[in-house]
Structure formats: C-alpha cells, structure tokens
Design a protein around this motif. Structure first.
Motif, PDB file in Angstrom:
ATOM      1  N   ASN A  76      38.135  50.503  48.084  1.00 42.64           N
ATOM      2  CA  ASN A  76      38.789  49.732  46.712  1.00 42.64           C
ATOM      3  C   ASN A  76      40.036  50.284  46.143  1.00 42.64           C
ATOM      4  N   HIS A  96      44.935  40.047  44.399  1.00 39.65           N
ATOM      5  CA  HIS A  96      43.720  41.047  44.421  1.00 39.65           C
ATOM      6  C   HIS A  96      42.755  41.111  43.393  1.00 39.65           C
ATOM      7  N   SER A  98      40.174  42.351  40.921  1.00 41.80           N
ATOM      8  CA  SER A  98      39.340  43.501  40.385  1.00 41.80           C
ATOM      9  C   SER A  98      38.407  42.876  39.444  1.00 41.80           C
ATOM     10  N   THR A  99      37.774  44.040  38.581  1.00 42.87           N
ATOM     11  CA  THR A  99      36.623  43.823  37.813  1.00 42.87           C
ATOM     12  C   THR A  99      36.711  44.359  36.375  1.00 42.87           C
ATOM     13  N   LYS A 127      38.114  51.108  41.421  1.00 42.75           N
ATOM     14  CA  LYS A 127      38.813  49.596  41.278  1.00 42.75           C
ATOM     15  C   LYS A 127      39.820  49.724  40.522  1.00 42.75           C
ATOM     16  N   GLU A 131      44.072  48.953  41.473  1.00 46.10           N
ATOM     17  CA  GLU A 131      45.054  48.362  40.588  1.00 46.10           C
ATOM     18  C   GLU A 131      46.143  49.046  40.590  1.00 46.10           C
ATOM     19  N   ILE A 143      46.837  40.644  39.846  1.00 46.41           N
ATOM     20  CA  ILE A 143      45.364  41.256  40.046  1.00 46.41           C
ATOM     21  C   ILE A 143      44.590  40.403  39.039  1.00 46.41           C
ATOM     22  N   ARG A 145      41.140  40.234  37.190  1.00 39.48           N
ATOM     23  CA  ARG A 145      39.845  40.941  36.962  1.00 39.48           C
ATOM     24  C   ARG A 145      38.904  39.726  36.699  1.00 39.48           C
TER      25      ARG A 145
END
Length: 298
Positions: A76, A96, A98-99, A127, A131, A143, A145
C-alpha cells in the motif's frame, strides 16, 4: 496505451472491461510484475508506448493488516511509491486508488478531500502512507478515494449477503456505520473520464478526489436493499429471511471501522462535468447485468 496494474482484481477487472468497451488500448499486469520491484516495473515498461498508469493493486484485508503490518505497508505504500517514481520517469499521469479508511470516522457530514487524515488502523495508515509517497515522487497524479466497493469479479458484500440470505433464516448487519456503497463501474467510469480528457488535451487538475456512488446509508440499509432487489430479480430465493440490525460491538473485529465515512463528491463531479449515480441505481445495474456471477451466490 494505458497500463493497468492489478488487472486481475475486482476493480482492475472492471477497469479493463470498461477500457475495452470504449476501444482504448491497454495492457495489464498483476503479480507477474511485482510493484515491490522497481527494476521489474521499469523493465516491463521498456519499449512500450505507455501514456497512462492506473494502479488497482493493493493490500485490502483490513483485519489481517493488523497482524501483517509490513506486508500491508509494502503493497500500500512502497509499491505505489515505485509506480509513482516510474510514472515520473516516463512522464505519464498516474491514477491510484485509495480509501475512506484514511479518516477516523468521527465526522458527521460528507468529508471533503482536504479534511485532515487520521486513520485508526493499519490498513488506513498504510494507504495514507501510500498517498504521501505518491505526492513525493510525482506531481502528475490522481488519487481516487473510494469506499464500500463491490463488483462482478471477486468477493464482496453483495454476493456475501445474497448467499447468506439464501442459506439462513436471518442475517444480522451493523446499523451504526454510515457510508456509501460503490459499484466498480462507477469508479471505472471516472478513471475512463480522466484518461479520455487527458487524451484529448484537456487539463484535469491533479490531486485527490473522492469517488463513490451517491447517498448516505448504513450497512444494514444496504443489506435491506440487496434483499428487496434480490427478491425482485429472483436472486434471493429465501423470501422469509429476516434482515436484522445490530451494533458494531456485537461483532468485534481486529481492526476498527470508521463509524462515518461518507465522502463529499462535489469536486470530482464539478471537475469532470459528471453526475455520479445513486447507490440504489448502481446496485440495480449490478444485479441485472449479464456479468453478475451466479456461482458466487451459491
């Protein structure tokens, strides 16, 4: 040529399908080219006309991450750093995933991209580190999310719930965690939109974007709708199954979950000129599609 890293996962599979449907050339790699090996990544890219890199690879086992910290961090954070470094060298944009887990869940209204990050578990921590690593290696990044992701390929909440509803007289689902389900198609379409705009020479502001379907519900609400739509489509055959609410504390897990992780999608909709779908509509699309895998609910 778009390079999809993690092309065999749930999201990667959908991104490849979406690009193919839109006649965009792409190539994909998974564990055959390790994101932990910069030299391997560089070697794969050599001689190829790569114009965009999309990373769908990640360590996503939230509970296992608590005991597999280094493995989670490698996939990650270290991996994304390698990819970003290569993207910079190649001079190509990098997307990318992310979360919502980078937040602590204490918010009470939709969370914007510039809200302070404060992960409460190893998964979210790694994670967040990913970033940061990307922003340190390249400026040309996006990025995205997301949260509560489900798709036609791979294990996910929708398949799990339908299978449980068909095999049990009742199911319990937490009713004190709020967020928004996200069909992989929604995220793949946003990725497609960014790639398309850049290919046409349009400027798309780099940075972090929040991407989920629209709405604010609990996992219990999600389960109830899965049941209702599942019955309607004949996928839930046990119509007598009771869907009951419960508290998070009734099902303790190694990793804490954010109690509130509704993301504010204003920025991505304004920037890309799109309207994201409502979560109920996305669920309906998922259940009625020919891509729905009936084997996963048996």
């Amino acid at each position: 040529m778009v390079w999809i890293i993690g092309n065999k996962g749930m999201l990667g599979t959908q991104v490849c399908r979406t690009l193919s449907e839109n006649k965009i050339d792409f190539l994909g790699t998974d564990s055959d080219v390790s994101i932990l090996d910069y030299t391997a990544l560089e070697g794969f890219a050599a001689g190829k006309k790569i114009s965009f890199i999309v990373n769908c690879a990640a360590y996503t086992a939230v509970d296992k991450a608590e005991s597999e910290t280094e493995k989670a961090r490698a996939l990650n954070a270290d991996g994304p750093r390698n990819i970003a470094r290569l993207a910079k060298k190649l001079g190509v944009p990098f997307i990318h995933i992310s979360t919502d887990y980078v937040f602590d869940g204490t918010a009470s209204s939709p969370i914007s991209e510039d809200a302070p990050i404060k992960p409460i578990g190893v998964y979210g921590e790694t994670k967040a580190e990913g970033e940061k690593a990307i922003s340190e290696e390249t400026d040309d990044f996006y990025i995205l999310r997301t949260a509560w992701l489900y798709g036609w390929s791979g294990k996910n909440f929708v398949y799990t719930m339908i299978r449980a509803m068909n095999s049990h007289d009742s199911v319990k689902v937490v009713n004190d965690q709020k967020g928004t389900p996200t069909n992989c198609v929604t995220l793949a379409n946003v990725i497609l939109r960014i790639i398309g705009k850049r290919a046409e020479g349009e400027s798309v502001q780099n940075g972090i974007y929040h991407v989920t379907d629209l709405g604010e519900i609990t996992w219990f609400d999600f389960a109830k709708e899965i049941f209702a739509q599942g019955v309607e489509r004949g996928l839930v055959t046990n119509r007598g199954c009771a869907v009951n609410p419960c508290a998070t504390e009734e099902y303790p897990t190694p990793a804490k979950r954010p109690a509130y992780s509704v993301l504010d999608k204003t920025k991505v909709q304004r920037t890309l000129g799109i309207t994201l779908p409502d979560w109920k509509d996305s669920l309906a699309e998922f259940l009625r599609s020919e891509s729905f895998d009936n084997e996963r609910i048996r």
